[in-house]
Design an enzyme around this catalytic site. Structure first.
Site, PDB file in Angstrom:
ATOM      1  N   ASP A  51      43.978   6.679  -9.421  1.00  0.00           N
ATOM      2  CA  ASP A  51      44.925   5.686  -9.064  1.00  0.00           C
ATOM      3  C   ASP A  51      45.664   6.221  -8.008  1.00  0.00           C
ATOM      4  O   ASP A  51      45.739   7.418  -8.423  1.00  0.00           O
ATOM      5  CB  ASP A  51      45.269   4.811  -9.944  1.00  0.00           C
ATOM      6  CG  ASP A  51      46.264   3.554  -9.385  1.00  0.00           C
ATOM      7  OD1 ASP A  51      46.218   3.575  -7.919  1.00  0.00           O
ATOM      8  OD2 ASP A  51      45.939   2.774 -10.902  1.00  0.00           O
ATOM      9  N   THR A  76      45.987  -1.932  -5.746  1.00  0.00           N
ATOM     10  CA  THR A  76      45.730  -1.440  -7.355  1.00  0.00           C
ATOM     11  C   THR A  76      44.561  -2.679  -7.450  1.00  0.00           C
ATOM     12  O   THR A  76      43.192  -2.168  -7.544  1.00  0.00           O
ATOM     13  CB  THR A  76      46.054  -1.295  -7.952  1.00  0.00           C
ATOM     14  OG1 THR A  76      46.915   0.164  -7.502  1.00  0.00           O
ATOM     15  CG2 THR A  76      45.479  -0.961  -9.602  1.00  0.00           C
ATOM     16  N   ASN A  88      47.907  -7.380  -5.769  1.00  0.00           N
ATOM     17  CA  ASN A  88      47.902  -7.241  -6.976  1.00  0.00           C
ATOM     18  C   ASN A  88      49.213  -8.441  -8.218  1.00  0.00           C
ATOM     19  O   ASN A  88      48.621  -8.631  -9.089  1.00  0.00           O
ATOM     20  CB  ASN A  88      48.812  -6.121  -8.287  1.00  0.00           C
ATOM     21  CG  ASN A  88      48.352  -4.900  -7.626  1.00  0.00           C
ATOM     22  OD1 ASN A  88      47.372  -4.723  -7.567  1.00  0.00           O
ATOM     23  ND2 ASN A  88      49.119  -3.701  -6.929  1.00  0.00           N
ATOM     24  N   LYS A 125      46.107   0.507 -16.550  1.00  0.00           N
ATOM     25  CA  LYS A 125      46.784  -0.987 -16.335  1.00  0.00           C
ATOM     26  C   LYS A 125      44.695  -2.043 -16.670  1.00  0.00           C
ATOM     27  O   LYS A 125      44.192  -1.900 -16.519  1.00  0.00           O
ATOM     28  CB  LYS A 125      46.333  -0.870 -15.199  1.00  0.00           C
ATOM     29  CG  LYS A 125      47.839  -0.326 -13.983  1.00  0.00           C
ATOM     30  CD  LYS A 125      47.418  -0.180 -12.690  1.00  0.00           C
ATOM     31  CE  LYS A 125      48.781   1.293 -12.229  1.00  0.00           C
ATOM     32  NZ  LYS A 125      48.242   0.985 -10.432  1.00  0.00           N
ATOM     33  N   ARG A 130      44.629  -4.233 -14.869  1.00  0.00           N
ATOM     34  CA  ARG A 130      43.718  -5.168 -13.261  1.00  0.00           C
ATOM     35  C   ARG A 130      42.858  -3.700 -13.591  1.00  0.00           C
ATOM     36  O   ARG A 130      41.102  -3.840 -13.100  1.00  0.00           O
ATOM     37  CB  ARG A 130      44.118  -5.394 -12.229  1.00  0.00           C
ATOM     38  CG  ARG A 130      45.310  -3.490 -12.454  1.00  0.00           C
ATOM     39  CD  ARG A 130      46.304  -4.357 -10.851  1.00  0.00           C
ATOM     40  NE  ARG A 130      47.364  -3.527 -10.569  1.00  0.00           N
ATOM     41  CZ  ARG A 130      48.149  -3.646 -11.405  1.00  0.00           C
ATOM     42  NH1 ARG A 130      48.815  -4.122 -11.681  1.00  0.00           N
ATOM     43  NH2 ARG A 130      49.383  -2.853 -10.232  1.00  0.00           N
ATOM     44  N   HIS A 188      54.626   7.026  -6.931  1.00  0.00           N
ATOM     45  CA  HIS A 188      54.854   6.687  -6.145  1.00  0.00           C
ATOM     46  C   HIS A 188      56.589   6.470  -6.292  1.00  0.00           C
ATOM     47  O   HIS A 188      57.392   6.718  -5.553  1.00  0.00           O
ATOM     48  CB  HIS A 188      54.944   4.573  -7.329  1.00  0.00           C
ATOM     49  CG  HIS A 188      53.377   4.051  -6.440  1.00  0.00           C
ATOM     50  ND1 HIS A 188      54.350   3.799  -5.281  1.00  0.00           N
ATOM     51  CD2 HIS A 188      53.024   3.749  -7.181  1.00  0.00           C
ATOM     52  CE1 HIS A 188      52.901   2.185  -5.365  1.00  0.00           C
ATOM     53  NE2 HIS A 188      53.058   2.594  -6.481  1.00  0.00           N
ATOM     54  N   ASP A 233      41.202   3.705  -5.453  1.00  0.00           N
ATOM     55  CA  ASP A 233      41.403   2.461  -5.138  1.00  0.00           C
ATOM     56  C   ASP A 233      42.503   2.054  -4.066  1.00  0.00           C
ATOM     57  O   ASP A 233      42.524   1.246  -3.353  1.00  0.00           O
ATOM     58  CB  ASP A 233      42.179   1.545  -6.495  1.00  0.00           C
ATOM     59  CG  ASP A 233      43.210   1.904  -7.077  1.00  0.00           C
ATOM     60  OD1 ASP A 233      44.065   3.123  -6.470  1.00  0.00           O
ATOM     61  OD2 ASP A 233      44.286   1.816  -7.707  1.00  0.00           O
ATOM     62  N   HIS A 234      42.971   3.276  -3.524  1.00  0.00           N
ATOM     63  CA  HIS A 234      43.914   3.438  -2.449  1.00  0.00           C
ATOM     64  C   HIS A 234      44.225   5.273  -1.924  1.00  0.00           C
ATOM     65  O   HIS A 234      44.167   5.422  -3.768  1.00  0.00           O
ATOM     66  CB  HIS A 234      45.178   2.410  -2.551  1.00  0.00           C
ATOM     67  CG  HIS A 234      45.928   2.657  -3.339  1.00  0.00           C
ATOM     68  ND1 HIS A 234      46.357   3.567  -3.423  1.00  0.00           N
ATOM     69  CD2 HIS A 234      46.524   1.842  -4.177  1.00  0.00           C
ATOM     70  CE1 HIS A 234      47.119   3.232  -5.016  1.00  0.00           C
ATOM     71  NE2 HIS A 234      47.066   1.676  -5.333  1.00  0.00           N
ATOM     72  N   HIS A 265      52.030   2.674  -1.363  1.00  0.00           N
ATOM     73  CA  HIS A 265      50.366   2.266   0.039  1.00  0.00           C
ATOM     74  C   HIS A 265      50.450   0.939  -0.001  1.00  0.00           C
ATOM     75  O   HIS A 265      51.020  -0.019   0.055  1.00  0.00           O
ATOM     76  CB  HIS A 265      49.227   2.651  -0.631  1.00  0.00           C
ATOM     77  CG  HIS A 265      49.524   2.242  -2.022  1.00  0.00           C
ATOM     78  ND1 HIS A 265      49.224   0.571  -3.072  1.00  0.00           N
ATOM     79  CD2 HIS A 265      50.530   2.933  -4.032  1.00  0.00           C
ATOM     80  CE1 HIS A 265      49.593   1.024  -4.251  1.00  0.00           C
ATOM     81  NE2 HIS A 265      49.728   1.651  -4.348  1.00  0.00           N
TER      82      HIS A 265
END
Length: 557
Positions: free
Chosen positions: A44, A85, A106, A167, A169, A315, A358-359, A498
């Protein structure tokens, strides 16, 4: 006795039979010779450039092994916006973009009930593994099949597909609709849990793993740098004004006394903000391999692992922090540990692995501004308030905006529908008025209306194409806002995020390793949607139902 001509005919026939027979046999072998296990790793918020920046400090058995003995695509990008994400994991495993798979964020605004919904939220499901918590989830909002679904369909559901992440997801979307299980971290108890979508109770091996109480062990230690801190020359100063401080800390600096900080930082929530969360997930992945006996027979299995703590730390402190570098140096050891376990449990040469993200992530805008670089902050709430005032001048007394989120504006359909004096032209006018106002706001680069995006070409290039591929007409807003490079929506000058269509958010690793993968490197452009069809081609199964990507051809040449 054969004439010379007859003898030549016999010779040519025999040679032809040998050549084509061998080729046919080789084809048969290659089609049936699938990896016993596919392992998909998503890190991530990982930039491609981290592989270069930290390379000299990596060990030989983690990232360097994947790069040196595998195949690296250096120019891999997300080909849509928003780069979040949920959409990222969905796109990696479906081989398509939010315009097709429908995971547009998300959390996103639900036009039907006027509420924000989570991308894996499912009120019909319950948590499994603890009495209460985050377990009402499933992949039902995902509109395309995944490569993991297609493996299950191909094997008549005899393959084992498991998704693991901190997470929900990050575990649910990769495992797909037919996954045997998805597990994620419950911050209330420190346990891995699941959903009633998959099972009624946790497997014995999961209960046994949870009983080890490893989070308490991880949080009873100090987080200090793996190497002497003066060696972290790839990062900025430890005491930086661009980093958020953990609760209980006066400065964002090492060391981090986790036992002292635990209570003020949400108990087990603190684990998620340390690299030891990656240790915990790696141990859980190893337990899943053993507990589910993955890769032990001739039916290919699929293990999906998503490392989330890199995003949480990134973050908070941004990409130039020593905390981020230390996390990746430790993750390198996690990757090495996992590869060693796969060699032992499945056998070197019997599994295929890919690693991506994922980014990626933006630099901290305030840091860029202070260094005379173009960047800034966009206040979505302020813009919404001013926009309402602006529209009220044209349409007095009407509430025209229902929601502003994810840099999208949703119009209040009730203000137009059922009103005999209202026409479709009114909605067009309002959308254009919104756009004209947005272009007066500092940091806004452009806007795109629903009509423009629906008429656009899915294969358009540039920023417009990225917006089109990220836009789902039933779920996305009526106006999409695109900010200038270096700008993002935030109320804090510390930390980063992001979501943009720019390269700092789109360029991510794409590494393939193991069975069926030759050594090499490519600088050709590949969208992230090429991963799923590449793995599908290696497994000789159907591409996911909504797939718009193509196999990485360099791997098959």
């Amino acid at each position: 006795m054969l004439t010379l001509f007859q003898a030549m005919r016999v010779y040519i026939f025999a040679l032809t039979f040998i050549i084509f027979g061998a080729a046919s046999a080789q084809t048969t072998v290659s089609i049936s010779d699938r990896p016993k296990l596919v392992v998909g790793i998503v890190v991530d918020q990982m930039r491609q450039e981290y592989l270069y920046r930290y390379y000299n400090k990596f060990g030989n058995d983690g990232f360097k092994r994947l790069i040196g003995d595998g195949f690296m695509v250096k120019n891999a990008h997300y080909n849509y916006t928003p780069t979040y994400t949920g959409p990222g994991h969905a796109s990696v495993y479906t081989g398509t973009t939010p315009a097709v798979h429908g995971i547009i964020g998300n959390d996103f605004y639900n036009k039907k009930n006027g509420k924000m919904v989570n991308c894996v939220e499912d009120s019909l499901q319950k948590i499994v593994g603890v009495a209460s918590g985050n377990g009402d989830v499933s992949p039902w909002r995902l509109l395309s099949s995944t490569v993991t679904d297609e493996l299950e369909l191909f094997t008549q559901k005899r393959a084992k597909v498991i998704g693991l992440s901190f997470k929900d997801r990050g575990a649910v979307l990769p495992a797909g609709h037919l996954g045997d299980a998805a597990f994620w971290f419950d911050s209330g108890t420190g346990r891995f849990v699941s959903s009633s979508y998959y099972m009624s109770k946790l497997p014995d091996w999961t209960e046994k793993f949870n009983s080890l109480n490893l989070p308490d062990k991880y949080l009873s230690q100090e987080w200090n740098t793996l190497l002497p801190i003066e060696q972290y020359t790839e990062s900025g100063p430890d005491d930086s004004p661009y980093e958020k401080k953990y609760a209980g800390k006066t400065k964002p600096t090492f060391p981090y006394n986790l036992p002292q900080m635990r209570k003020q930082n949400g108990n087990f929530d603190l684990l998620y903000m340390t690299p030891f969360a990656n240790d915990y997930l790696t141990e859980f992945a190893k337990a899943a391999l053993e507990g589910e006996k993955m890769g032990k027979d001739d039916i290919s299995d699929f293990l999906c692992v998503s490392y989330s703590t890199t995003d949480a730390i990134g973050h908070a402190v941004g990409p130039n922090a020593i905390e981020v570098e230390d996390t990746y140096l430790r993750l390198d050891r996690n990757i090495a540990d996992l590869l060693k376990t796969l060699d032992k449990e499945v056998g070197a040469g019997n599994y295929t692995l890919f690693l991506t993200a994922d980014h990626a992530v933006a630099d901290v805008p305030q840091y860029l501004k202070d260094n005379k670089m173009p960047a800034g902050y966009y206040n979505e709430n302020y813009v919404q308030a001013k926009l309402n005032e602006y529209l009220n001048g044209y349409f007095p007394g009407k509430k025209l905006i229902a929601n502003v989120s994810n840099e999208q504006i949703f119009l209040n359909q009730d203000a137009f529908q059922g009103n005999p004096k209202s026409t479709g032209l009114d909605m067009f006018i309002v959308s254009e008025l919104i756009g004209k106002y947005l272009l007066t706001v500092e940091g806004v680069a452009n806007y795109y209306t629903e009509g423009l995006l629906r008429q656009g070409n899915y294969n358009d290039g540039g920023v417009k194409g990225s917006v089109i591929r990220g836009y789902h007409p039933k779920r996305s807003g009526d106006v999409v806002v695109v900010l200038e490079p270096g700008w993002f929506e935030s109320g804090s000058i510390q930390g980063t995020t992001h979501g943009s269509p720019y390269t700092y958010d789109t360029n991510v690793p794409m590494l393939f390793y193991g069975k069926g993968i030759k050594k090499g490197v490519s600088v050709q452009y590949h969208p992230i949607t090429d991963i799923a069809p590449t793995i599908s081609a290696l497994l000789n199964i159907k591409f996911p139902s909504g797939c718009t990507g193509n196999p990485v051809s360099e791997l098959f040449e």
